[in-house]
Every structure is written in C-alpha cells, then in structure tokens.
Design an enzyme around this catalytic site. Sequence first.
Site, PDB file in Angstrom:
ATOM      1  N   HIS A 120      -8.497  48.749   1.375  1.00  0.00           N
ATOM      2  CA  HIS A 120      -9.188  47.464   1.440  1.00  0.00           C
ATOM      3  C   HIS A 120      -9.624  47.089   0.033  1.00  0.00           C
ATOM      4  CE1 HIS A 120     -10.636  47.425   5.922  1.00  0.00           C
ATOM      5  NE2 HIS A 120      -9.573  46.670   5.761  1.00  0.00           N
ATOM      6  N   CYS A 142     -18.785  48.333   3.122  1.00  0.00           N
ATOM      7  CA  CYS A 142     -18.119  48.366   4.419  1.00  0.00           C
ATOM      8  C   CYS A 142     -19.120  48.174   5.558  1.00  0.00           C
ATOM      9  CB  CYS A 142     -17.393  49.690   4.614  1.00  0.00           C
ATOM     10  SG  CYS A 142     -15.900  49.885   3.631  1.00  0.00           S
TER      11      CYS A 142
END
Length: 276
Positions: free
Chosen positions: A169, A269
């Site tokens: 990511h 996150c």
Amino acid sequence: MPNSRVSRPKHFLVCEPRHFAVQYAINPWMHEDTQVDVDLARGQWAELIRAYRAHGHTVDSVEPVAGLPDMVFAANSALVVEGRVFGSLFHAPQRRPESTAYETWFKNAGFDVQHPESVCEGEGDLVPVGPYILAGTGFRTTRDAHREVQEFFGIPTIGLQLVDPYFYHMDTALFVLDDGGDGLEANIAYYPEAFSPGSREVLGRLFPEAVIATREDAMAFGLNSVSDGRHVFISPRAEALADQLTRHGYVPVPVDLSEFHKAGGGIKCCTQEIRS
C-alpha cells in the site's frame, strides 16, 4: 524552527482491534502461524487514540465485526474529501465484507457513499496532498479506480507505481507532512525505492523538499505515520526518520503499534481521516 509548524485539528475514524488476528496471509508481513497478543494490541491501539485526543484531534469509532480481523485498519475503508466519501472494494476476498461495515457507518453518520466499481483500498493507496490526490497501484488499488476517484472528486489524480511487495500500500511508503492548507506549502515524506523510476521522478518534481526515508525506517513502518502539520505520530523504531523530522521543525510523537506490524499495518493503517 519547531514553533514555525502549526498543528491543525483533525477528525479520525478508527476501529477497536477486538477481533484482531493474523488468520491468513495477503502480504509479505503476514504468516498464518503468527500469534497475536490481543491484549497488547488493544493496549497499543488505545495509546494511539489517547495520543490523538491529547493533541486536540477528534476520534470516532466504528463497531468491530467478528470474523473481520483486519477491520482495525480503518484507513483502507474509504477516502473522504470535503465531506464526500469514496468507499472501498478490497482485493482480498477475506476483507471485502469490511466495506459494508464502514459504508454503513458513514451512511448512518449522514454521508453519501460512492462504492467503487474497481478494486480500491481507500487511504491505503489514495493520499490527498495540495491540489492533487496521489494514487498508488501495483499490488492492490487499480488504475481503473484512479480514474473513478478523479471523476468522483474532480481532483487531479496522479498514478504512482509501487514495485516492492513489502510496501504493498502507498501508505507504507509515503505520508503527508503538510497537506497544503492555510496557505502552507504541501510536502511529504517517502521511501523512493518503493516506487518505479518514473514515479520517483514525478514525486521529485512535485515535492523537491520532501523528507527522504531509508529502507530501514520504511521497514519499521516509519512512513505509516500521521501528521497534523506539527506533530507526527510515528513508529518509535523509525529513529533516523524521527531525527530528520525534528530537524525540519516537526515534533515526533512515538506510538508503538508493533503488534499490528505482524499484519503489515501501523499507525496510518489504523486511522481514517474524515476531511469535511
């Protein structure tokens, strides 16, 4: 120098790690035989929430759902800009039900939600900064989703190619230091080698004053950080990066989320930003 940085209050959405575990492997950090200390994880997460609130930020929470161990990673659920919500469609089938849980929260909170047609993992790969949305691809979010995002928000969306699976990511390889609000210059910190050569060149052109991280600090989840323009909530293991940030006038706020690193996640996150 430190006094020149201005903290801006932010609004975050999080999810308690009540059901957090490593039950499958969908990135290089995850191993199915990994044991998670749930009590430690909940304590670390609670410390992050305390740190946010102590620094003047608003924190809301979505109810965790049993059977969704990665729901704690709220950043992947959506991108919210100017009160508009672009939801998620996860690459891994194990995570797809998370989208419904988060979309329900947003709708109950009075937001309209656009559900993507293409694989899109929210702020994991979509980073608003200055007049742009930086959009990662290569492992999760697709380029088709980038086009959807640009059409939905009407904001120029710049595709960046991720090439290292450890940085699956974009929020593991790049974070925003200043978002360009209040007339300030937008800036980022990032690890160049996580990106393709062309993408590195794009970032160099857009952010010539960026803070450049080492691989060591990136692997310590130092770039999975959250900045309010002055304070940077950062992994305590990213010591060299924290020193750099201090020299640039930021105030590192170390928060240890090491238990979540077992699933490939960290501070950012666990943090969805609601930009009204």
